[in-house]
Design a protein around this motif. Sequence first.
Motif, PDB file in Angstrom:
ATOM      1  N   MET A 126      15.648  -1.434  -1.441  1.00 45.88           N
ATOM      2  CA  MET A 126      14.280  -0.966  -1.586  1.00 45.88           C
ATOM      3  C   MET A 126      13.422  -1.319  -0.380  1.00 45.88           C
ATOM      4  O   MET A 126      12.430  -0.661  -0.096  1.00 45.88           O
ATOM      5  CB  MET A 126      13.636  -1.537  -2.850  1.00 45.88           C
ATOM      6  N   GLY A 127      13.794  -2.385   0.321  1.00 44.51           N
ATOM      7  CA  GLY A 127      13.056  -2.797   1.509  1.00 44.51           C
ATOM      8  C   GLY A 127      12.998  -1.707   2.569  1.00 44.51           C
ATOM      9  O   GLY A 127      12.112  -1.689   3.418  1.00 44.51           O
ATOM     10  N   TYR A 128      13.964  -0.777   2.522  1.00 45.27           N
ATOM     11  CA  TYR A 128      13.964   0.319   3.494  1.00 45.27           C
ATOM     12  C   TYR A 128      13.180   1.527   2.985  1.00 45.27           C
ATOM     13  O   TYR A 128      13.089   2.553   3.660  1.00 45.27           O
ATOM     14  CB  TYR A 128      15.402   0.728   3.823  1.00 45.27           C
ATOM     15  N   GLY A 129      12.680   1.405   1.765  1.00 48.47           N
ATOM     16  CA  GLY A 129      11.835   2.482   1.238  1.00 48.47           C
ATOM     17  C   GLY A 129      12.585   3.748   0.868  1.00 48.47           C
ATOM     18  O   GLY A 129      11.982   4.807   0.757  1.00 48.47           O
ATOM     19  N   VAL A 130      13.893   3.657   0.657  1.00 43.84           N
ATOM     20  CA  VAL A 130      14.606   4.884   0.306  1.00 43.84           C
ATOM     21  C   VAL A 130      14.486   5.134  -1.198  1.00 43.84           C
ATOM     22  O   VAL A 130      14.371   4.214  -1.993  1.00 43.84           O
ATOM     23  CB  VAL A 130      16.109   4.820   0.688  1.00 43.84           C
ATOM     24  N   ASN A 178       9.243  -5.411  -2.408  1.00 37.96           N
ATOM     25  CA  ASN A 178       8.562  -4.928  -1.219  1.00 37.96           C
ATOM     26  C   ASN A 178       9.249  -3.660  -0.750  1.00 37.96           C
ATOM     27  O   ASN A 178      10.292  -3.700  -0.111  1.00 37.96           O
ATOM     28  CB  ASN A 178       8.609  -6.024  -0.147  1.00 37.96           C
ATOM     29  N   GLY A 232       9.708  -0.690   1.576  1.00 37.83           N
ATOM     30  CA  GLY A 232       9.355  -0.411   2.967  1.00 37.83           C
ATOM     31  C   GLY A 232       8.177   0.535   3.037  1.00 37.83           C
ATOM     32  O   GLY A 232       8.230   1.647   2.527  1.00 37.83           O
ATOM     33  N   GLY A 239      11.407   5.279   4.272  1.00 38.18           N
ATOM     34  CA  GLY A 239      12.443   5.954   5.038  1.00 38.18           C
ATOM     35  C   GLY A 239      13.054   7.085   4.248  1.00 38.18           C
ATOM     36  O   GLY A 239      13.530   6.895   3.150  1.00 38.18           O
TER      37      GLY A 239
END
Lengths: 82, 360
Positions: free
Chosen positions: A43-47, B210, B212, B216
């Motif tokens: 999730m840290g990569y926002g995918v 958190n 991103g 992405g």
Amino acid sequence: MEVKVLGPGCTKCKKLYEQVDQSIKQLGLSATLAKVEKIEEIMGYGVLATPALVINGEVKVSGRLPSAAELSSWLTTAAMAG
Amino acid sequence: MTTTPECACSCGSSPSGKSDKPKFHEVLGSLAAVAAWWLVYRNLETFAKWFTYRVLRMGQGSHLGAAVEFLVYEAPKVLLLLTLVVFGVGIVRSFFTPERTRKLLAGRRESVGNVLAALLGTVTPFCSCSAVPLFIGFVTTGVPLGVTFSFLISAPMVNEVALVLLFGLFGWKVAALYLGTGLAIAMIAGWTIGRLHLEGWVEDWVYKVNTGAAGGAGEAPTTWRDRIRYGRDAVKDIVGKVWPYVVAGIVVGAGIHGYVPENFMASIMGKSAWWSVPVAVLLGVPMYSNAAGIIPIVQALLGKGAALGTVLAFMMAVIGLSLPEAIILRKVLKLKLIAVFFGVVGFGILVVGYLFNLVM
């Protein structure tokens, strides 16, 4: 070059990992390939969809398998950039 | 317990082209494909008759003749429809990435949000292995919980393969019923979950993740050439995977068409048996199948006199509520919320089942 395959372990995620591994070897690039299975980290990569491919911290693709041509072009570009 | 169940979905693979301009032979090829499709589709019925009664020399009006004619006509017809729709849906999906859908839903009021989410659920590429990142990505960026659920319910339940098969085998009315009721369940169930304010039953860590900030997405197809490839790959992927089920279903259907007496199932799954709808739903939940796999069963049941509402309820329970999905979602939802989710959707399916048995 740092390459990461994001995915909790479904069929497509394993396929992507193999695909990337093969492509790196074929192109003769030096790269560290890692598989990220922890959801918090993914999730840290926002995918929003897996599998996803991250090269040098940048998400290249998510939710689908890239073609061999796409993959090798990303890898070689990233390798040339350093 | 870290194993993730396999999911029967297809997140398409799509190569993106280098140049934007389609080449001449590509345009020509596409036009030829459309023309060929139309020609074959138009002449199937005549061909099936000719093939069955002239080439195979079967007796007109015989059981075997009727079964063979049904098979020779229906199998290519449904596969042709499937190819066309999967291709079309593939192109539509190239416009709706999960990221774009999230942007459309973020901060929406409920009700409007629920309707929109259910509709977007049908066209956004989604596969149940991505349910967790999608869920977290939605609720942490301002999509209300109930709206997120509307999306999560509609995405697997309203399925284009099921829609085409229902249309091809049972006509537009059944297909429209399935589409309409599936969307209605997704909207109302999601809205209900939103009303219950169950945010506290989401696992605590979810809201602390958190995500991103950049979000992405990678590269989505942007040119028409890419979109057409996306559609073509969807056909290769989905039709390539489901065609054996479709043919098997039609073979079963052909057998029923020619031989099995009607009303065979009427006593067990007919309208008069009030308990058949809940039993159909309870049987459907532990079964996990993709839409293509369930249609042969649907066809067999309907052909033998089962009531439409009962069969529709069974089908929706199988593809809309699945245990593997529950296990995947357990990572982000407390057990209580999963129970509410299944309860509300299951109730909606029950209502649909009874409603159709009542009015049809």
